[in-house]
Design a protein around this motif. Sequence first.
Motif: not given
Length: 250
Positions: A1-15
């Motif tokens: 989580k610490n190394s992920a961008s907000v957009q990556q977190l959003y896309e992963l959460s969306f999946c």
Amino acid sequence: KNSASVQQLYELSFCVWALTYECNSSASIRATFARDNAVHSLVDLVSSAPREKVVRVALSALRSLAQCNSDVSPMPSSKKEVNGSTFLNEMIGCGLIKYVDQMKERQWTDPDIVEDLDVLHKLLHDNFKEMSRWDVYLAEVQSGSLEWGFLHTEKFFKENAKNFEGPDGDFFVVKLLVALTTSNDEEVQAIACYDIGEFVRHYPNGRAIARSLGAKDIVMKLVDHPNKELQRHALTAVSKMMVQNWAAVH
């Protein structure tokens, strides 16, 4: 989580959120969510609140998990059922009630967030009312998210020492606590040390059981930890494992 961008977190959460819609029709998907600690990760996202859009999909995924059922696709008879109640217990163990309560006090412009918070608030509090203190403790330990509170007191351990045996008599909760002494979170490590020490005090022959599970050797390594609070709880736990009558010494 610490190394992920907000957009990556959003896309992963969306999946993850999209997959939760398959829970009602697939026992294997529910089992996978439970096995992979999806609830823990989603609660982490909600509590850290990296961006409103991430919070929105994480809350929606949690709501979907909390409301899923096993009517259409139950687990095989040899497996423990996994459904919304299972996930709600995990959410309570991860401290989601506190975060939802706090978030409901904020002004949200997104109506989806407001609705998800309202639904989760009701589901969590209704489920919490039906849980015994031991149920709540068990959910917290299984989540790995220990926090100081009424569950980590002398009174709780006096009243619940027998429950640590577990339904199969294998002391699996004590095994989980021993594992949590190696957590990356120093507060979790300190609380695990405290709980092991209190188990030793209040369960008959608790000293021998804790030692047989490797608790003494693992906790002993924390006695020289640079974190003074963790060091203190580790030293106290080791002392309880070594002293026959802790109350007399204390």
